[in-house]
Write a protein that holds these residues in place. Structure first.
Motif, PDB file in Angstrom:
ATOM      1  N   PHE A  25      84.631 -38.486  88.430  1.00  0.00           N
ATOM      2  CA  PHE A  25      84.871 -39.861  87.880  1.00  0.00           C
ATOM      3  C   PHE A  25      84.080 -40.795  88.774  1.00  0.00           C
ATOM      4  N   GLY A  26      83.790 -42.143  88.014  1.00  0.00           N
ATOM      5  CA  GLY A  26      83.570 -43.033  88.527  1.00  0.00           C
ATOM      6  C   GLY A  26      82.132 -43.082  89.291  1.00  0.00           C
ATOM      7  N   SER A  27      82.027 -43.416  90.739  1.00  0.00           N
ATOM      8  CA  SER A  27      80.673 -43.484  91.295  1.00  0.00           C
ATOM      9  C   SER A  27      80.223 -42.153  91.348  1.00  0.00           C
ATOM     10  N   LEU A  30      78.445 -41.430  88.307  1.00  0.00           N
ATOM     11  CA  LEU A  30      77.113 -41.938  88.050  1.00  0.00           C
ATOM     12  C   LEU A  30      76.281 -41.451  89.126  1.00  0.00           C
ATOM     13  N   ASP A 106      91.655 -45.353  94.878  1.00  0.00           N
ATOM     14  CA  ASP A 106      92.304 -46.697  94.709  1.00  0.00           C
ATOM     15  C   ASP A 106      92.494 -46.801  92.940  1.00  0.00           C
ATOM     16  N   ALA A 107      93.683 -47.143  92.827  1.00  0.00           N
ATOM     17  CA  ALA A 107      94.051 -47.067  91.444  1.00  0.00           C
ATOM     18  C   ALA A 107      94.144 -48.432  90.762  1.00  0.00           C
ATOM     19  N   GLY A 108      94.134 -49.322  91.733  1.00  0.00           N
ATOM     20  CA  GLY A 108      94.545 -50.754  91.396  1.00  0.00           C
ATOM     21  C   GLY A 108      93.456 -51.473  90.420  1.00  0.00           C
ATOM     22  N   GLY A 109      93.906 -52.422  89.787  1.00  0.00           N
ATOM     23  CA  GLY A 109      93.152 -53.259  88.926  1.00  0.00           C
ATOM     24  C   GLY A 109      94.050 -53.473  87.610  1.00  0.00           C
TER      25      GLY A 109
ATOM     26  N   ILE B 238      81.619 -50.074  90.061  1.00  0.00           N
ATOM     27  CA  ILE B 238      81.934 -49.809  88.627  1.00  0.00           C
ATOM     28  C   ILE B 238      82.948 -51.006  88.379  1.00  0.00           C
ATOM     29  N   THR B 240      87.016 -52.604  88.064  1.00  0.00           N
ATOM     30  CA  THR B 240      88.434 -51.908  87.616  1.00  0.00           C
ATOM     31  C   THR B 240      88.117 -51.004  86.438  1.00  0.00           C
ATOM     32  N   ALA B 242      86.686 -48.638  85.894  1.00  0.00           N
ATOM     33  CA  ALA B 242      86.635 -47.146  86.180  1.00  0.00           C
ATOM     34  C   ALA B 242      87.991 -46.685  85.995  1.00  0.00           C
ATOM     35  N   ASN B 243      89.118 -47.344  85.959  1.00  0.00           N
ATOM     36  CA  ASN B 243      90.361 -46.682  85.812  1.00  0.00           C
ATOM     37  C   ASN B 243      90.666 -45.930  84.460  1.00  0.00           C
ATOM     38  N   ALA B 245      89.036 -43.841  82.228  1.00  0.00           N
ATOM     39  CA  ALA B 245      88.593 -42.368  82.203  1.00  0.00           C
ATOM     40  C   ALA B 245      89.575 -41.668  82.957  1.00  0.00           C
ATOM     41  N   PHE B 247      92.646 -42.451  84.239  1.00  0.00           N
ATOM     42  CA  PHE B 247      93.998 -42.554  83.422  1.00  0.00           C
ATOM     43  C   PHE B 247      94.318 -41.693  82.461  1.00  0.00           C
ATOM     44  N   TYR B 308      89.765 -53.493  83.711  1.00  0.00           N
ATOM     45  CA  TYR B 308      90.477 -52.548  83.250  1.00  0.00           C
ATOM     46  C   TYR B 308      91.650 -53.213  82.248  1.00  0.00           C
ATOM     47  N   GLU B 309      92.570 -53.807  82.714  1.00  0.00           N
ATOM     48  CA  GLU B 309      93.732 -54.443  81.944  1.00  0.00           C
ATOM     49  C   GLU B 309      93.159 -54.813  80.557  1.00  0.00           C
TER      50      GLU B 309
END
Lengths: 109, 623
Positions: A25-27, A30, A106-109, B238, B240, B242-243, B245, B247, B308-309
């Motif tokens: 996932f993510g970086s 990619l 980090d799940a933040g955002g 990326i 936020t 990125a969350n 996929a 989640f 993301y939100e």
């Protein structure tokens, strides 16, 4: 997105082995240009062994996603098994058929 | 005083008068700045029981000690008011150049009360205040408003925080926007609109003094270096988005108004796919080395910010799988100045009404899950309060109360604030954090999700111990939001409280300790709860929507998992105990005394001696 990298052994196959799938996932995704990677590993592998095999197969992850020692993740990343349990211990056992998720810590955002 | 100016500006739009008042050091040290300072001022300035849209409800803008120090991610300001969505505290943060300029005006806070007789905007320049006609700006977008005000004042560097049409029309989840950023949650933009206040423009030349510049620089350099390391990889590479996929894979992505916890059509909306297919460029706030913002290419050729939100709320939550539709919906929300989470949550509620045969107008608008035409039409209708939009502009809680017929069951809010993109049934610590948060369902005032996503707890099962987790993370967030430091920098500290205390000490000259900062975080959170209590909070307000306690996790790896009322109650009880509240969640006199909350609130600000006598003569009163 590139298709999943086909199943291929990352280590010499002698004796019993098992297969598992790494989901990126993510970086990590990619960088690798792949969503999933299949690995064949000696029996009773640990998370550290999975990461080592992954590092061999996808060397571009080393330094960014996988720590230079290749037996643990870099500090910004986390591992989850089968979407259920987050695993931090590199000596954690991996079972045949497990799906190992590599994602941001980090799940933040 | 170092790190602060020690001054507050109070503007009364009823009479057009303003006054500069001294902010006592005791208040600043106890509540720091940002959200903490704003909370303390809200407690003092809001008459008990005031209606959110009443002129007496204060709209408070605050700065913070770290703003302007050059420390990465600290160019932020807070907006605090009584929320028209919840009737409790509404506190939001926004960032970038407006924050730096606000502090340069020589102020730590601006308190705006009253209501102008026609639409106006306020210009604050150093020691002068001017109130100007804003009627020609009515209906203008935030971006247009900023440009027009700069031109009108011939001050290209002036910074502007403004509302769009949604704020003017008192859409209860309207934002205050600056430079494309938003003080988003809780409807501060609607309060601003209720005051007939279109914008606040700031320009100043007064840098706050720093006690130990060398010390600050050393820490700032260290944090900047860490901010470019692996712990911020997601934000830098990326964003936020990125969350989504992740989640989705973890069964934690609410979709179709929480009827699903995964979104099968989510591939094109993943942060990875958006980066590959739609990425335009990255961007950062002023003074930020992380640069988390991602701008994506819309079909129109324009660039659109996406977090993301926003992606979750205008995408999966509404059953929308087309990235271009989400970008377009996000663009509309930005143009009108609306919180995308509450907009998406309210629209998803309406879509479910349509699914169940309620609200006939939803079908006329094609306001149905997965229909982007209906989504876009409805966003416009909300901002303009046209037809069904007038009902939806009230937010899901009020819309459901008005509609009845059991629709409150699928109104997904806590205290009137719509839920963010975290599935509480498969993230049990998060469930508690959302239930007890003073501002309503909020993922920013507590980072409870970190416990669930770290493996430190079993995210599928809740227990009393989660109370301690949530209390600790609320206090942590309170300190971050008050100093102010962006949460995306939080993992760049090795020992946050110790390092932050050193930093505050170097900025202010105070002999700060880690324990003092921890205590400040607790004091701020307790005062938020105490404010809510004064405004009528009851134990049933710390709760989750009934759907989440009645239906099992519908899809994904946690399919079948329940969050039942007893489990939530047990977690809440653990939280009240960890917080030192009484068994029903009320703040006790003992707790207030222990934290010296009231002692930290001076009886009233005194006129500021530093004010230039000529300042008032520059003030233009309304006719």
């Amino acid at each position: 997105m590139s298709p999943p990298i086909p199943i291929a052994s990352a280590v010499p196959i002698t004796g019993s082995f098992l297969s598992c799938t790494v989901e990126l996932f993510g970086s990590a995704q990619l960088l690798a240009k792949a969503k999933t990677v299949s690995l064949a590993l000696p029996s009773e592998p640990t998370l550290a062994r999975v990461l080592s095999a992954l590092a061999e197969k996808l060397p571009m992850l080393v330094g960014r996603v996988i720590a230079p020692e290749k037996n643990r993740l870099a500090s910004g990343f986390a591992c989850n098994i089968n979407g259920l349990a987050f695993v931090r211990d590199p000596s954690a056992k991996i079972a045949s058929g497990d799906r190992i998720l590599i994602l941001s810590a980090d799940a933040g955002g | 005083m170092h790190g602060f100016h020690g001054r507050l500006l109070h503007i009364d739009l009823n009479c057009g008068k303003s006054s500069w008042l001294r902010l006592e050091e005791s208040r600043l040290r106890a509540f720091l700045g940002g959200i903490g300072l704003g909370t303390s001022l809200l407690y003092d300035y809001a008459p008990p029981g005031v209606e959110p849209f009443a002129p007496a409800n204060p709209l408070i803008l605050t700065s913070a000690p770290l703003v302007g120090t050059g420390l990465t991610t600290t160019a932020k300001f807070a907006v605090v008011t009584k929320s028209p969505l919840s009737g409790f505290i509404g506190d939001s943060l926004s960032s970038s150049h407006f924050a730096l300029e606000l502090k340069r005006t020589g102020l730590d806070a601006v308190v705006i009360t009253g209501r102008a007789s026609s639409l106006v905007y306020i210009v604050i320049t150093d020691d002068a205040v001017e109130i100007r006609d804003a009627e020609p700006l009515r209906g203008k977008t935030p971006g247009e408003t900023e440009a027009i005000i700069r031109g009108e004042l011939s001050l290209p560097d002036i910074r502007v925080a403004t509302i769009g049409a949604a704020g003017e029309n008192r859409v209860r989840f309207a934002t205050i926007s600056n430079e494309g950023r938003h003080a988003g949650r809780g409807g501060a933009g609607a309060v601003m609109g209720s005051k007939n206040l279109k914008a606040v423009a700031v320009r100043g030349h007064q840098e706050a003094q720093v006690w130990d510049e060398r010390g600050v620089k050393i820490i700032a350099n260290r944090l900047r270096e860490r901010s470019l390391g692996a712990v911020t990889d997601k934000y830098r590479n990326i964003g936020t988005v990125a969350n989504l996929a992740v989640f989705n894979r973890l069964g934690a992505l609410p979709a179709r108004n929480f009827q699903q916890s995964t979104f099968d059509e989510g591939d094109a909306l993943s942060g990875e796919a958006l980066t590959e297919n739609n990425f335009s460029r990255s961007h950062g706030c002023a003074s930020c080395s992380i640069r988390c913002e991602r701008l994506f290419k819309a079909l129109s050729g324009a660039e659109q910010r996406l977090e993301y939100e926003t992606l979750f709320a205008l995408g999966p939550l509404c059953g929308i799988s087309d990235p271009q539709s989400v970008l377009q919906a996000a663009h509309l929300c930005d143009q009108y100045g609306m919180d995308t989470i509450s907009a998406g949550g309210t629209l998803a509620w309406a879509m479910e009404c349509a699914e169940r045969g309620l609200l006939p107008e939803t079908r006329k608008l094609n306001l149905l899950f997965g229909r982007s035409d209906g989504l876009l039409t409805a966003i416009k209708a909300i901002a303009e309060r046209n037809g069904l939009g007038d009902l939806l502009a009230e937010g899901s809680k009020r819309a459901a109360l008005d509609t009845g017929q059991g629709s409150a069951y699928w109104a997904m809010h806590v205290k009137g604030l719509e839920l963010p993109g975290y599935e509480p049934r498969s993230l049990k610590t998060t469930a508690l954090g959302l239930a007890v948060s003073p501002r309503g369902a909020c993922h920013n005032r507590s980072g409870a999700y970190e416990a669930d996503f770290s493996g430190a707890v079993d995210r599928f099962h809740g227990d009393r111990s989660r109370g301690g987790w949530v209390a600790a993370t609320e206090d942590f967030a309170a300190v971050l939001d008050s100093l102010i430091i962006c949460k995306f920098l939080r993992k760049c500290f090795n020992d946050f409280y110790a390092e932050a205390a050193d930093l505050l000490g170097d900025v202010s000259g105070w002999d700060c300790s880690a324990s003092e900062l921890r205590r400040a975080g607790e004091r701020i959170t307790i005062l938020k709860r105490f404010f809510n209590q004064r405004e009528g909070w009851q134990p049933q307000d710390d709760w989750l929507p009934p759907r989440l306690l009645s239906e099992a996790v519908p899809t994904g790896v946690a399919k079948g998992l329940m969050l039942d009322a007893a489990e939530l109650k047990e977690m809440i009880s653990g939280y009240y105990q960890a917080r030192g509240l009484d068994e029903n969640g009320f703040v006790t006199e003992r707790k207030l005394r222990e934290l010296e909350v009231m002692k930290a609130l001076p009886p009233g600000e005194t006129p500021c001696q530093a004010m230039k006598p000529a300042a008032c003569s520059k003030f233009s009163a309304l006719p």
